[in-house]
Structure formats: C-alpha cells, structure tokens
Design an enzyme around this catalytic site. Sequence first.
Site, PDB file in Angstrom:
ATOM      1  CG  HIS A 397      -2.310  -0.501   1.291  1.00 57.08           C
ATOM      2  ND1 HIS A 397      -2.028  -1.072  -0.129  1.00 57.08           N
ATOM      3  CD2 HIS A 397      -2.406  -2.007   1.677  1.00 57.08           C
ATOM      4  CE1 HIS A 397      -3.684  -2.196   0.381  1.00 57.08           C
ATOM      5  NE2 HIS A 397      -3.702  -2.433   1.593  1.00 57.08           N
ATOM      6  CB  CYS A 446      -2.157   3.305  -4.538  1.00 58.48           C
ATOM      7  SG  CYS A 446      -3.083   1.330  -5.656  1.00 58.48           S
TER       8      CYS A 446
END
Length: 811
Positions: A397, A446
């Site tokens: 993440h 991301c």
Amino acid sequence: MAGSLAAAPLPINRLAEPLLRKLSDSLDRAAPGKGWRDLAQLAGSQGGVRLSSLELEQCSLQVLEPEGSPSRSLLQLMGERGCTVQELTELLQTLEHSEAFQCLSPPSIKIVVEPESQAVLSGQMVKLSCWAAGYPLLHYQWFKGGKMVPHGNSPELVLNQVNADDAGFYICRVNSDSSYEFSRWAQLDVCDIQGACHGSCLEVPEKKIHICIHPQSQNLIVGEILVLQCGAIGIPMPQYQWYRNGSPLTNGDKKVYMVSCVDTEHQGTYWCRVYNDQDNQESKKVKVIIGGKSIAVECTEEDLSGLGRPELKEQSTERQFAVDKVALLMGNMSYCHHPKLKAPLVDVYDLTNLLRQLDFKVVSLLDLTEPEMRNAVDEFLLLLDKGVYGLLYYAGHGYENYGNSFMVPIDAPNPYRATNCLCVQNILKLMQEKDTGLNVFLLDMCRKRNEYDNTVLILDALKVTANIVFGYATCQGAEAFEIQQSGLANGIFMKFLKERLLEDKKITVLLDGVAEDMGKCHLTKGKQALEIRSSLSEKRALTDPIQQTVTSVESLARNLQWAKAHELPESMCLQFKCGVQIQLGFAAEFSNVMIVYTRIVKKPEEIAVCKAYVTDFPLDLDVDPKEANKGTPEETGSYLLSKDLPKHCLYTRISSLQKLKEDLTFMVCLHYEYEGVDDVVDERKVVNIGKPLIAKLRIHQGYRKSRCFQSCCGPTGPCFTQSPGAGAAGYCPCHHSHQPHSYAGIPQPSPASSASVLQPAKCHCSMIPNSLIAWQSKWPYPSDSNRSNIPVETTDELESDFSGSLRLSQQ
C-alpha cells in the site's frame, strides 16, 4: 427519548410495559394524598373517568397477588375508559406527584458549559469540560471523532501530556435514563514543535494567544514553491489570516500559506495575524524575494569551440562499471488495519532471483512494521558508497501527496498519515549523499491522494548528479493492480518488468520497453500505466559489470553486511538414543522467511513406526502450528521453493525472522513404536541454530538511527501539517454502514467547523482470487450528505485472458 410522552395523543394502555411498571410502582409507594386511590378520585371528579366501588375494591385486592399492583390495575381500567397520556399527566400534575409526573414527562437535558476548541503544545495537560443540567441522574461519555474515549465518562476530560495522536475533534454525550444531548464539537490542535519556545509558552495565560512558530524569510526563483508557516497555541482555538504588503491574502486563512509556483508578483513582506475572540497577535514580518531563473552558464571561448563538431555529438560507447550493486526489496501484504495483498510475495521473489543473476547483493523482506522498515532502509544505506548501484523496490500500500511518495508499513493505523509511513524522496536524498553511481527506485504501489494527510514536506533539493531513475508502477492519482496466475498473484508491473530486466540496455530504455508492453495490455488500458522519471545522462544499465581495482574497506564492509543477512544454519544430523537419525535442513525463501525441513535418514529394523516433527518455536516468530510439519511446501504457505527443496520431508515455514530477539531455539520431537509393542515412545532434542538470515541485523528494535524518512513536524524539520488533528477517528472498512451525517448516533462536525478536516482516501492494490480489482474509496467530506461514511469496495471485471497464461474468471 427526547421530548415529552405527554404530547402524544395515545391511551394509557398503549404505553410501554417497563414505563407502566415504573409508574405503577411510584403510585403504590406514594405518600397519603398522592396514591392510586387519590388518583382514582381525581379522575372521577375532573377527568370524567368514573370507577365503581366494586372496581376500586378489585384494584385493592391486587396486593394479595405475588406481583400484584393496585395502581397497575387502576391504570388498566383508566386506559380502557379512554384516558390518554395527556390527561393522566395533567392529573398527576394536579396531585403534585412529581416522581410519577417525571416518568411521563422527562425533563430536557440542557448543556450549560460547552467544550472549547483549543490549540496546545505537545506534552501539555488538556482539559475539555462539558456540564449539563437535567434529572434524575446524568451520565457523560466523550467521543473522539466516531470513537468512544476510554474512561471518558465524567464532565471533564483530562488528557495528560498530549501528543499529535490526541489531536482531533471531540464531543460529549450527556444522557439520563430516557433522553440524551450532545455538546458541540471541540477541536484539539496539538503543536509538536520540539522545544521551539524553550518552555516559555507552556504557561500561556488563559484566553491568550502565543505564537510558537513564526514564518521564515525566503529567497526563491521563479517557479519554485513558497511555503510559509505560522503556529500558535491558545484557548479558544486561534484563527489565522495571512497578509502581503499590508493586504489580506485570499485563501490565507490557514496555518500554512503556500504558492505552488511563484512569480515576481509574489515578492513582498509577509506576516500572519493570529486571533480569537479574546486576543490578537501578529507574527514576525518576513521578506520573500523572487528572482528570475538564471539560464546563463559561464564559459570561455575555448569551451565553446568544439560544441558544434559532429564527431563530438556522438555519445561515447565506453562501457560503464559499477563499484558494487546492492538492492533492498520490501513487500508488505499482511496489513493489520487495511486490506491484505497477494502480489508482493511473488513479485519480491521473482525480482530477487533476477537481480542476483545481475550480481546484485539483494536483501528481500516481507511484512515489515514501521520501525522495521526504517531500520531495514538504514542497513541498506550502509551498503552504499561512491560508484555503487543502489536499487530499492517496494510493493504494498502507498500514496502520493504534493509530489512525495509514501510507503505504508503493515502496522500503519487506519487512516494513516505521513508520520506513520516512509517518504521515498527522503530516502533518495540519503542515497545521493553516498555519491552512488546509480539510484533506482521501483515503486509498485498506488499513487492516489491521501485526503486525510495534509502534510507538506519541505525537502532540500536533490543533488544534480544525473543518477536518478524512478519507475512508478502507475501514474499519479491512479491505482496499481494485481493479477492471479496459477493460484499466485503477480503485479501487472512486475509481470512485464521481469520479462525485460535481464536485457543489456540503459535502464531508462529498458523501462520504456516495459511501459510499451503495459500499454498494449488490454486488461489495464486506461487504468494503469508505467511512469518513468529520470535524470540519467550516462548510459548506465543494471547489467553493467562490477569492477574493483582494489578491495576497499568499504567493499569488505558491504560484503560482510550482506553475508550477515543471508547466513543460513548448516544442515545437521541428530542422533537419538533409539538409533534413529534425523536430518535437519534449512532454505531461505526471503531474507526474513526460512523453510525448515526434516526427514528420517536412519531407522533401526526393530522400530516399526517412526515420526519426527519440529515444534515450540519462539513466540516472536510467525509460525502457525496448523501449517507446520507438512508433507509439501505448498501446505505450509511456501509456493515458491517447491522445486528447490529435497523431497520426502516434513516442511515448516518460519516468517518474520526480523522479530527474533534471541537465538532461534526449537524442539525436535521423535515418536516411535517397537515391533510388536503398542506403546509409543517419545524422545526430544532442543536445537539452537543461532540467528539466521536477517535476524543478525536486529532490525526489530525500536528505530535506533539518526535518519528521518518522513515528516518531522517542527520549525526546523522538513514538514509541517496544514490541519493537524483532523477530525474523524480511524474508521475500519469492516464497519457496517451508518447514516450520512452520524456515526453510531454521533453528529458529524458541521462544514464550518470541519472545513480543514478531510476523510482518508484509502489506497488499495488488492487482488481477490480470479478477478482483477480496483479498490474504489468512498470516503466523503463530513458535510456530504449524499455519500456514506463507510468505504465501498468495487470490482472491475475484465472479460479476457492474458496471453493464455493469466486467467481471469468472469463473474
């Protein structure tokens, strides 16, 4: 229950049974002149509800029943005669029976002292007060955002030695038995300035403002970023207004005033007025000078003489060399408070094998906490030196704010901020300080904006060394995807990168090829595209050979450090008293994941049945007893080493070796039966294998170095936060949905009070088996009444297979 039951036009026998029981008990125990007989008499004379002597006698006989109540019988008869709650309330009021009257008409709760918003210093004691009037007994409960404050059940909430985590919005709920009221929201702003006031502002007079952080003069050139900060403490919460040359600035009502791209018109004298309804202060006045960009380079006529010659335009074909090559690969999957991922397992493994073919010294780590990530990076920096090629790969993440990228550890809270994560740009700066020959960052995460984190980093400019290459798995503001292949997940980026990584090409040319390959993939077209940033002017490639003329002290230190992180225990043979011999072997799946395999290599003929297994591993390690001592590596969760491990063994996978504090000690148990004897005999041996692999570097310890890979919220630090202590508490995505403007009945801050409070925009890269998913965040602003407070996970179904090898099922 808010309001009065007396206003409801309903008969008495429609009241809830608990309320009727409470009302009857009050009348049964009433003093003379206020009991049930007095109520019956008053109802006949004023209320038009007449009861016969026989009916009253039947009511009185209820005392002979075990749980009988004359008053309950009377109320039932009055209800059957059509007596309403309104009429009963008037009768009780006439009787002056206040206790019974309060049962039907509970008093409203009135907040008489509201909590005040305030800005304080880290380390101070804070007291938030909420006092209310009401009856019969009031109960208090404080909330921070949507989360109940432990032990916050008194009118005054006292927070000792507050820190940045205590910042946020607080509200108090006051309730009696049947009604409740909420106070107004109070914002707590905690300034962590690390002693900037030298202790003088720890005792600020009440209702006064003290400016702790003043803006600094700046000398900029056109196109650079202007960031001015002013920080103050006070009660009530200070407000801000920035001025330039005496005129108030539009959008200058925050602690931080920022211009992303300055021009000469932004030059002038700046200051900030800090005020509340009790006090008014002005910061220091500072000068901001904006100069034009210099485009001239001083040189001589001799320097210019050869620039136009065609033969000098040709690039040198001389091969580049690396002094050494080192790589740190980190993959985070098993997040504590966020969706778990799959692809980092395979991606880190594949990249490790490829880089080792290119003579890189590789440290590969899975599932690291924040201090473990910081310590791992610090150990990586120790391997760097002049001319060394450094490569750092991260899968997990992440997010990107204001041009800075952040890697999220597995223990990051929900929501997370910059202080919980590692800033990539800060690590890159530390790499450049080592005068490395090539710095490659590959970020498979991301890059969506984290709306909950408003931290602005002020970083020193990177050196102009022309040695930086960034390979982002996706574009700014976009997500990265995983895709499943034969039960395992690969990231889209790594799927294409590993097919080209061994090519003998300049690293930027190689990444351009990967970008073209990804652009042809119809599964992610318009969803994910590789972004390359580079300041590389030399023809440097990952395939460049290592050339060392003299073995330096630095080189020896690098080799020693690398060896420490990859040292496996030697295979051993254990001899048991019964004559059984067991071979114990070890294999490294990652630098912090090891496979232990056992097999019986010698068994006396008189022993009929024999079984050996390992157990009793340290609690620090991640060893699931249900997945230990399995007949295949896959059963232990190890899908990557099957072909490299010996057959016919029992396998146990040990993860999180970085958490190992002492030597790794475990038990080898042997169960056997002699021929013709039913009894099972046990033998045990304790085995100590020291500190294998990464455990030797002790990166489990609290962050122990002087490095700083993320924001330091202080006047001398590289960052400051526009809205510290933003409001809502960490909502967990597994919560059920609630009303748009309330969380568990708690009203959300109004738009006026929460204008600077942004909900977290989650960054997910997760892959549900057999489908390609983009996790969409649905975190609203508090004032958006048309959206839910709970994030919704949505699936992008891609109806195709991937070159016949990556199968995506259609749902």
